[in-house]
Design an enzyme around this catalytic site. Structure first.
Site, PDB file in Angstrom:
ATOM      1  N   ASP A 228       0.832  -1.200   0.000  1.00 53.96           N
ATOM      2  CA  ASP A 228       0.000   0.000   0.000  1.00 53.96           C
ATOM      3  C   ASP A 228       0.871   1.257   0.000  1.00 53.96           C
ATOM      4  O   ASP A 228       0.634   2.202  -0.765  1.00 53.96           O
ATOM      5  CB  ASP A 228      -0.914  -0.021   1.232  1.00 53.96           C
ATOM      6  CG  ASP A 228      -1.769   1.223   1.357  1.00 53.96           C
ATOM      7  OD1 ASP A 228      -2.557   1.501   0.446  1.00 53.96           O
ATOM      8  OD2 ASP A 228      -1.629   1.938   2.375  1.00 53.96           O
TER       9      ASP A 228
ATOM     10  N   GLU B 196      -1.754  -5.288  -3.960  1.00 57.20           N
ATOM     11  CA  GLU B 196      -0.828  -4.573  -3.084  1.00 57.20           C
ATOM     12  C   GLU B 196       0.261  -5.513  -2.562  1.00 57.20           C
ATOM     13  O   GLU B 196       1.432  -5.129  -2.477  1.00 57.20           O
ATOM     14  CB  GLU B 196      -1.590  -3.939  -1.922  1.00 57.20           C
ATOM     15  CG  GLU B 196      -2.458  -2.769  -2.349  1.00 57.20           C
ATOM     16  CD  GLU B 196      -3.265  -2.183  -1.213  1.00 57.20           C
ATOM     17  OE1 GLU B 196      -3.570  -0.987  -1.268  1.00 57.20           O
ATOM     18  OE2 GLU B 196      -3.588  -2.935  -0.262  1.00 57.20           O
TER      19      GLU B 196
END
Length: 238
Positions: free
Chosen positions: A54, A126
């Site tokens: 992220d 991610e």
């Protein structure tokens, strides 16, 4: 552990892993890890990689937007980045490379169409970013750029018209103001996920009627998505 054609996935993403343990971890959903744990087998799920990915993704996308759109003010850059890294967008990137086909899922998750679940695909993308970053060592950011930026550029090109209309809340407010006495509000009706990655669910309510519902990784993103759904309802957005 289930077996997939890892080389085929590496060909799709344009990156070959030196240590495939990173990739295996990125593909391992918590439901699968929990099933093995019940059998006294230990496998690391992708949640920690998701956390790192992220942040890495945010840096890479921010850097690209900063260089690519030299005249855009901070607010517009922030909104564009939010569009590019929101849950629905990340899930679409996963679908583009067929990432769901390679995930290690528990039986229950498999039966419940987990390979197409937006949150699962978002998290896996991610985690994959983090796996590439870690495997590439000191060249981590460059390796992630080579993987991510072509996807980002295609997404921007395909959504150029949508990106111009990203502030759906403002557009909806202007539409509502055409009728006197109407009252628009956004209400948080749900909140889930760990502290570092909350997901909010918001409804847009016109007077006493729900006209839109949206989810997002921030209240603002959820409100934007609820406003977009309302604009679709009113026929001003496809």
């Amino acid at each position: 552990m289930q077996k997939f054609d890892i080389e085929a996935l590496e060909a799709k993403i344009g990156y070959s892993f030196s240590d495939r343990a990173f990739l295996e971890e990125a593909l391992t959903h918590s439901s699968y890890a929990n099933e093995l744990k019940a059998k006294k087998q230990t496998v690391q799920c992708n949640e920690r990689l998701e956390f790192l990915g992220d942040s890495v993704l945010s840096v890479v996308v921010s850097e690209y937007l900063f260089d690519r759109f030299a005249t855009l003010p901070e607010g517009d850059l922030t909104q564009t980045r939010a569009m590019l890294v929101q849950s629905a967008s990340l899930a679409s990137y996963s679908r583009e490379i067929g990432l769901g086909d390679y995930l290690y899922l528990g039986h229950g998750e498999e039966k419940n169409n987990g390979r197409e679940r937006q949150s699962t695909l978002e998290n896996a993308f991610e985690a994959l970013v983090a796996a590439i970053y870690l495997d590439a060592g000191e060249n981590g950011f460059e390796a992630v750029r080579r993987f991510v930026l072509p996807i980002i550029k295609r997404f921007l090109a395909d959504n150029s018209e949508k990106s111009k209309r990203i502030d759906a809340k403002t557009e909806l407010q202007q539409l509502i103001q055409q009728a006197e006495g109407d009252f628009l509000e956004y209400i948080v009706v749900g909140e889930s996920g760990p502290d570092h990655k909350k997901e909010f669910e918001v409804v847009a309510r016109l007077n006493s009627n729900v006209i839109g519902r949206g989810k997002g990784r921030s209240k603002r993103e959820a409100e934007q998505n609820a406003a977009k759904e309302a604009l679709i309802l009113f026929g001003t957005l496809e």
